[in-house]
Enzyme design. Sequence first.
Site, short mmCIF file in Angstrom:
data_model
loop_
_atom_site.label_atom_id
_atom_site.label_comp_id
_atom_site.label_asym_id
_atom_site.label_seq_id
_atom_site.Cartn_x
_atom_site.Cartn_y
_atom_site.Cartn_z
N TYR A 144 -8.47 -122.19 -10.56
CA TYR A 144 -9.78 -121.55 -10.32
C TYR A 144 -9.74 -120.18 -10.95
O TYR A 144 -8.79 -119.42 -10.77
CB TYR A 144 -10.02 -121.43 -8.81
N ASP A 239 -4.27 -115.81 -16.11
CA ASP A 239 -5.14 -115.30 -15.06
C ASP A 239 -4.21 -114.83 -13.92
O ASP A 239 -3.72 -115.65 -13.14
CB ASP A 239 -6.10 -116.38 -14.59
N LYS A 267 -8.17 -108.11 -7.44
CA LYS A 267 -7.56 -108.03 -6.11
C LYS A 267 -6.71 -106.76 -5.89
O LYS A 267 -7.26 -105.72 -5.57
CB LYS A 267 -6.75 -109.31 -5.83
N1 HOZ Z 1 -9.55 -116.66 -5.21
C1 HOZ Z 1 -10.11 -116.56 -3.92
C2 HOZ Z 1 -9.86 -117.79 -3.09
N2 HOZ Z 1 -9.01 -118.71 -3.67
C3 HOZ Z 1 -11.52 -116.24 -4.05
C4 HOZ Z 1 -12.11 -115.71 -2.84
C5 HOZ Z 1 -13.53 -116.16 -2.78
O1 HOZ Z 1 -13.91 -117.09 -3.50
O2 HOZ Z 1 -14.23 -115.58 -1.98
#
Ligand code: HOZ
Length: 428
Positions: A144, A239, A267
Amino acid sequence: MNHERSSFLFQQAQAVIPGGVNSPVRAFKSVGADPLFIKKASGCHIYDEDNNDYVDYVGSWGPMIVGHCHPDIISAVQTTMASGASFGAPTERETILANMVIDAVPSIEMVRMVSSGTEATMSAIRLARGYTGRDKIIKFSGCYHGHADSLLVKAGSGAATFGVPDSPGVPAEVAKLTLTAEFNSLDSVNALIAQNKDSIACIIVEPVAGNMGTVTPRDVFLEGLRDLCTNEGIILIFDEVMSGFRVSYGGAQELFGVTPDMTTLGKIIGGGLPVGAFGGKREIMEKLSPSGGVYQAGTLSGNPLAMSAGIATLNILKQPGFYKALEEKSRAVAEGIARAAKEAGYPIYSTRVGSMFCAFFSKNDVFDWPSASKCDTTAFAKYFLAMLDEGVYLAPSQFETAFVSAAHSDSDIDKTIAAAAKCFKLIA
Ligand code: HOZ
């Protein structure tokens, strides 16, 4: 535990916010409950609106590596706030944080700040396309990279949790430019490259996959991607929104000794405030507007509050022994949970890289999305709810990572392992 006020607030939110949450992963839909509404946090503890106290392994999905409300970060943000929250003009803090990032991350010679990880990956891909003059990209199923159109193809995190890895609303014409390979399979990447000779701009990968649970890269996978990209003129993008400054100060690329052409961050470098960044080789980054023609912009990019929180966070991470101590805590909690599962007669597949870990509800190895997706999500949901009842706050999905912070004490870790022992017995 009583969650009455959280449920009341959730009902109110649902009337005005789609699904009652401002990001889908916050919903507890896949575990069959209402989300907790959080009132405050301190160290590794969060407190909900019903005043329940939890040991937190979400850590705002990664940023809170030094724990919540660290005094240095509070003080930095308060000082900055007193002289103005945003100017839409350059400030010295942007250059200070840029230099800290460049000094830390092997692949980054120049960096641009943005306001989220999604912006970072979306912009990095545009720049890779602009630099190479090619349109197609390769990503990995279960990875993701935020919610930009070209990246919501076989996506992990909330997209996988809620069963919409290919989101409605992404035009087919856009999605067909995104090719998907399997994580840890160089063969699958080789096949795509052979079928799309000279038309792939970039390969984007989470070097430690953290959005389908925590999936570790197998030997030679990252090195193999590096070689393929070098040979084919493809830009390799790591990433590291999640793994950057998390698995080591220089991120996964420092830990594994593989240097991509570009890196995306987010982050941790914002210390809990909204931030993202992308950087890489000077000759690529200079193609970015206004020095080059690839356009990218943002009113709040390099925001003073976010820069201050980021600088304060990185100064804490640079202290001698920080990562060693975090590694020891992380090993203790991940191994303790795996041991508790085994003793309860419910073996799991446990993964960990530094302070990222996952308990996969699987009796088999998990090394890509097909193997992750076979986990027993019903058993996970029972475990999640039982852990919550014991005062341990995990991400409400099997397909997310647990994060340990420097604020987790021995007693927090002991409490977590004792809770896991009880909860695995319940579901065994
Ligand atoms: N990468 C975060 C969760 N896997 C994203 C947090 C979100 O989507 O709010």
